[in-house]
Motif scaffolding. Structure first.
Motif, PDB file in Angstrom:
ATOM      1  N   LEU A 370     -85.401 -24.968  35.646  1.00  0.00           N
ATOM      2  CA  LEU A 370     -84.793 -23.759  35.096  1.00  0.00           C
ATOM      3  C   LEU A 370     -85.167 -23.576  33.634  1.00  0.00           C
ATOM      4  N   GLN A 371     -85.232 -24.670  32.869  1.00  0.00           N
ATOM      5  CA  GLN A 371     -85.616 -24.578  31.469  1.00  0.00           C
ATOM      6  C   GLN A 371     -87.021 -24.006  31.323  1.00  0.00           C
ATOM      7  N   GLU A 372     -87.926 -24.400  32.206  1.00  0.00           N
ATOM      8  CA  GLU A 372     -89.277 -23.854  32.167  1.00  0.00           C
ATOM      9  C   GLU A 372     -89.278 -22.359  32.453  1.00  0.00           C
ATOM     10  N   VAL A 373     -88.465 -21.943  33.414  1.00  0.00           N
ATOM     11  CA  VAL A 373     -88.371 -20.515  33.745  1.00  0.00           C
ATOM     12  C   VAL A 373     -87.822 -19.729  32.554  1.00  0.00           C
ATOM     13  N   VAL A 374     -86.784 -20.270  31.925  1.00  0.00           N
ATOM     14  CA  VAL A 374     -86.183 -19.587  30.765  1.00  0.00           C
ATOM     15  C   VAL A 374     -87.174 -19.524  29.612  1.00  0.00           C
ATOM     16  N   ASP A 375     -87.862 -20.626  29.321  1.00  0.00           N
ATOM     17  CA  ASP A 375     -88.856 -20.624  28.239  1.00  0.00           C
ATOM     18  C   ASP A 375     -89.948 -19.601  28.495  1.00  0.00           C
ATOM     19  N   ARG A 376     -90.374 -19.505  29.727  1.00  0.00           N
ATOM     20  CA  ARG A 376     -91.415 -18.547  30.077  1.00  0.00           C
ATOM     21  C   ARG A 376     -90.949 -17.117  29.863  1.00  0.00           C
ATOM     22  N   ARG A 377     -89.686 -16.850  30.243  1.00  0.00           N
ATOM     23  CA  ARG A 377     -89.140 -15.512  30.054  1.00  0.00           C
ATOM     24  C   ARG A 377     -89.026 -15.176  28.568  1.00  0.00           C
ATOM     25  N   VAL A 378     -88.537 -16.140  27.773  1.00  0.00           N
ATOM     26  CA  VAL A 378     -88.377 -15.906  26.337  1.00  0.00           C
ATOM     27  C   VAL A 378     -89.734 -15.632  25.678  1.00  0.00           C
ATOM     28  N   GLU A 379     -90.756 -16.388  26.062  1.00  0.00           N
ATOM     29  CA  GLU A 379     -92.092 -16.190  25.484  1.00  0.00           C
ATOM     30  C   GLU A 379     -92.641 -14.811  25.813  1.00  0.00           C
ATOM     31  N   ARG A 380     -92.393 -14.358  27.024  1.00  0.00           N
ATOM     32  CA  ARG A 380     -92.850 -13.018  27.400  1.00  0.00           C
ATOM     33  C   ARG A 380     -92.107 -11.952  26.613  1.00  0.00           C
ATOM     34  N   GLU A 381     -90.784 -12.112  26.492  1.00  0.00           N
ATOM     35  CA  GLU A 381     -89.977 -11.110  25.791  1.00  0.00           C
ATOM     36  C   GLU A 381     -90.342 -11.029  24.316  1.00  0.00           C
ATOM     37  N   GLU A 382     -90.690 -12.157  23.705  1.00  0.00           N
ATOM     38  CA  GLU A 382     -91.042 -12.167  22.288  1.00  0.00           C
ATOM     39  C   GLU A 382     -92.511 -11.825  22.054  1.00  0.00           C
ATOM     40  N   GLY A 383     -93.243 -11.639  23.153  1.00  0.00           N
ATOM     41  CA  GLY A 383     -94.644 -11.239  23.035  1.00  0.00           C
ATOM     42  C   GLY A 383     -95.559 -12.319  22.516  1.00  0.00           C
ATOM     43  N   ARG A 384     -95.113 -13.584  22.572  1.00  0.00           N
ATOM     44  CA  ARG A 384     -95.942 -14.668  22.060  1.00  0.00           C
ATOM     45  C   ARG A 384     -97.103 -14.990  22.985  1.00  0.00           C
ATOM     46  N   THR A 385     -96.916 -14.726  24.270  1.00  0.00           N
ATOM     47  CA  THR A 385     -97.968 -15.023  25.237  1.00  0.00           C
ATOM     48  C   THR A 385     -97.716 -14.233  26.497  1.00  0.00           C
ATOM     49  N   THR A 386     -98.696 -14.201  27.359  1.00  0.00           N
ATOM     50  CA  THR A 386     -98.581 -13.506  28.639  1.00  0.00           C
ATOM     51  C   THR A 386     -98.435 -14.524  29.757  1.00  0.00           C
ATOM     52  N   GLU A 387     -98.055 -14.035  30.917  1.00  0.00           N
ATOM     53  CA  GLU A 387     -97.884 -14.930  32.061  1.00  0.00           C
ATOM     54  C   GLU A 387     -99.188 -15.625  32.417  1.00  0.00           C
ATOM     55  N   ASN A 388    -100.315 -14.903  32.337  1.00  0.00           N
ATOM     56  CA  ASN A 388    -101.616 -15.505  32.659  1.00  0.00           C
ATOM     57  C   ASN A 388    -101.960 -16.633  31.697  1.00  0.00           C
TER      58      ASN A 388
END
Length: 408
Positions: A370-388
């Motif tokens: 779950l922590q990985e999922v949350v970190d991934r969501r936060v990174e996308r929302e902050e525009g730091r990186t893309t899913e790819n």
């Protein structure tokens, strides 16, 4: 089981080949009758059912042993006589559920004698109305109705919620395992079913209620469940239903072989409930029994009921991220313990002994994923990186080294 132990010891220690040849079947049959006729078993086995100080006075009760062995012979013959014999045994149990002298009601005769419904359906229908027999799932009609699924869920929700959250029952829960992060696994013995107890897991999870809710949704099991449960094999949704704001999915989950034991499958309804008045979200899974989805010969039909409570708490002081308190209460039987079942032979006493450690391992795996999922969501929302880019870089340090670039 305690009442039957002296009898089993006597049979085991006896050198007679005749006794040894039918020991297993007769003892199983005696156990079945003892469960269904508690008052009779209390008279037949007084030396072990009564308090220890009175036990020595009752060794004269050994004169009942020939009667017990005779009962074992008779019921073993019934068990070996095929489907008609099985129906007959169900009828015997139904008319003897109070004591040996009770008379069968017309309803019992109508239900268990000459019925066209399956043995599986009949036994569960009867067991749900008899506290002395193991309850395994909720019986629903062959033509599944949303109202029946909702009713089955509500009964489990009320029972498990009362046991898990009632402060007056706090001291009855036995703490099996705890973690420095506050996670706990506790056990509460079932009143009549010691090898299928209630288990409660509580933990503070990273992310919002919605994060956790989505993570545990059936829609994401293909990605998440295999990382939490090493034996998870697959999931098929059999139907979707809605009743008074409650969304439900009838599903079948399958498990891989557990060591040398066969594969397992579960038929259950997964429920997404409406939030409670205090803001707590609730979901659950309830095993159901219906002739629309009968047992399969290549799987052992297992059982599990669970209710999960999601409560928002204060954000993490270090990261500022939201957190959710998760409480899950469940009962599980990995064997097909009811009439007409194929057994399964997994020793449930071993499950009871190890559920503290295995439950905690499951909780910690869930938190990590779950922590990985949350970190991934936060990174996308902050525009730091893309899913790819996240998928390219990977999540562990070795993959990041191999794929080193400015983003990684």
């Amino acid at each position: 089981a305690n009442c039957l132990q002296p009898i089993n010891q006597i049979i085991t220690s006896t050198k007679s080949p005749l006794l040894q040849s039918f020991k297993t079947k007769s003892f199983k049959a005696i156990n079945t009758l003892a469960i269904s006729m508690p008052s009779l078993s209390g008279r037949l086995f007084p030396m072990s059912c009564q308090p220890k100080e009175k036990a020595k006075e009752d060794w004269t009760s050994l004169k009942y042993i020939p009667l017990i062995l005779l009962i074992g012979f008779v019921v073993s013959a019934i068990l070996a006589s095929g489907s008609s014999g099985k129906r007959g045994l169900a009828f015997i149990i139904s008319i003897s559920k109070v004591n040996a002298s009770s008379k069968p009601s017309s309803d019992a005769i109508e239900t268990y004698h000459g019925s066209t419904e399956s043995d599986q359906y009949l036994f569960h229908k009867f067991a749900n109305n008899n506290s002395q027999l193991p309850h395994r799932g909720k019986v629903i009609s062959e033509k599944v109705k949303a109202s029946e699924l909702a009713k089955a869920y509500q009964s489990i929700k009320e029972e498990y919620g009362r046991l898990a959250l009632n402060p007056s029952l706090k001291n009855k829960w036995q703490l099996l395992n705890s973690h420095p992060d506050g996670s706990e696994v506790s056990l509460l013995e079932h009143e009549t079913d010691p090898y299928c107890p209630y288990v409660r897991m509580t933990s503070i999870m990273p992310g919002s209620i919605q994060d956790l809710w989505d993570f545990l949704s059936l829609d994401n099991w293909s990605e998440t469940m295999s990382k939490i449960d090493p034996f998870y094999e697959g999931l098929s949704v059999l139907g979707e239903y809605r009743h008074r704001g409650i969304e439900m999915k009838l599903a079948r989950k399958t498990l891989k072989r557990i060591l040398s034991f066969g594969k397992r499958d579960f038929t259950f309804v997964s429920v997404s409930d409406q939030p409670q008045t205090d803001g707590t979200w609730v979901s659950g899974t309830v095993s159901v029994i219906t002739d629309e989805f009968p047992r399969r010969s290549d799987y052992v039909r297992a059982f599990q009921d669970s209710i999960a409570f999601y409560e928002a708490i204060d954000n993490c002081e270090m990261t500022g991220q939201p957190r959710t308190k998760l409480t899950i209460v469940f009962r599980i039987d990995l064997n097909d313990s009811t009439k007409g079942g194929s057994g399964g032979y997994i020793p449930m006493w071993l499950y009871v002994k190890t559920v503290g450690s295995t439950g905690m391992l499951s909780v910690q795996n869930m938190k990590k994923q779950l922590q990985e999922v949350v970190d991934r969501r936060v990174e996308r929302e902050e525009g730091r990186t893309t899913e790819n880019e996240i998928n390219l870089c990977g999540r562990n340090w070795l993959t990041k080294l191999v794929n080193t670039d400015s983003n990684c």
